[in-house]
Design a protein around this motif. Structure first.
Motif, short mmCIF file in Angstrom:
data_model
loop_
_atom_site.label_atom_id
_atom_site.label_comp_id
_atom_site.label_asym_id
_atom_site.label_seq_id
_atom_site.Cartn_x
_atom_site.Cartn_y
_atom_site.Cartn_z
N ASN A 27 12.16 -0.01 15.68
CA ASN A 27 12.69 0.59 16.91
C ASN A 27 11.72 1.66 17.38
N VAL A 28 11.17 1.51 18.55
CA VAL A 28 10.26 2.50 19.09
C VAL A 28 11.10 3.56 19.80
N SER A 30 9.85 6.83 20.71
CA SER A 30 9.05 7.48 21.74
C SER A 30 7.60 7.05 21.62
N ILE A 31 6.89 7.21 22.73
CA ILE A 31 5.49 6.83 22.82
C ILE A 31 4.74 8.00 23.44
N ASN A 81 10.18 -0.57 28.52
CA ASN A 81 10.38 -1.71 27.63
C ASN A 81 9.13 -2.58 27.54
N LYS A 84 6.73 -0.73 25.27
CA LYS A 84 7.21 -0.85 23.88
C LYS A 84 6.90 -2.23 23.32
N LYS A 85 7.10 -3.24 24.12
CA LYS A 85 6.84 -4.61 23.68
C LYS A 85 5.36 -4.80 23.38
N ASN A 88 4.62 -3.03 20.08
CA ASN A 88 5.37 -3.47 18.92
C ASN A 88 4.89 -4.84 18.44
N ILE A 114 3.21 6.47 18.16
CA ILE A 114 4.45 5.71 18.24
C ILE A 114 5.41 6.30 17.22
N SER A 116 8.86 5.72 15.39
CA SER A 116 9.77 4.62 15.10
C SER A 116 10.56 4.95 13.85
#
Length: 152
Positions: A27-28, A30-31, A81, A84-85, A88, A114, A116
């Motif tokens: 689960n991400v 924050s970036i 999203n 994140k994709k 990830n 990242i 997570s």
């Protein structure tokens, strides 16, 4: 009987080794994306943080860490999203923490952090030389950073 026991132990070992394989980030949360230039005057350390759909740009002045500027904005959920994709993936997860020689000879540095499941993973690389696994995500993060040009 001994042969069956040996085969069973080998089978269990193979299964357990496969379970240890790292498979990207679960689960991400924050970036962050940033740039830094060590031999620069002014606000040369910039970091964009994305948490939920909230974005924060933090700019720090070299040699004066108390001289910090922060600006806030938001970004669409679909854009978050998508980033994140892109981040990830197994390829990103397998990257070393430092690639090349970030900010050597004032060439500048870039990084992606990242967060997570309460853990932080950071990848630093030479400015303008994002590794292939990060290029598309870095381009999107740079574009969001550019919206903060007037952060003063």
């Amino acid at each position: 009987m001994k042969k069956i026991l040996t085969i069973a132990v080998a089978f269990v070992l193979v299964l357990s080794l496969g379970a240890c394989k790292k498979k990207g980030f679960e689960n991400v949360d924050s970036i962050s994306y940033g740039t830094s230039f060590g031999m620069c005057a002014g606000y040369c350390h910039n970091e964009l943080s994305i948490s939920g759909n909230k974005t924060t740009m933090t700019r720090q002045q070299n040699g004066n860490p108390t001289a910090t500027k922060k600006c806030n904005s938001s970004v669409s959920e679909s854009e978050v999203n998508e980033i994140k994709k892109l981040l990830n993936t197994n390829a990103v997860y397998k990257l070393p923490k430092v690639i090349g020689c970030p900010d050597c000879a004032d060439g500048g540095a870039e990084w992606v952090k990242i967060k997570s499941n309460g853990k932080e993973y950071e990848i630093a690389f030479e400015y303008g030389h994002a590794p292939e696994a990060l290029k598309v995500a870095v381009d999107k993060l740079k574009a969001i950073s550019e919206t903060f040009k007037d952060c003063k």
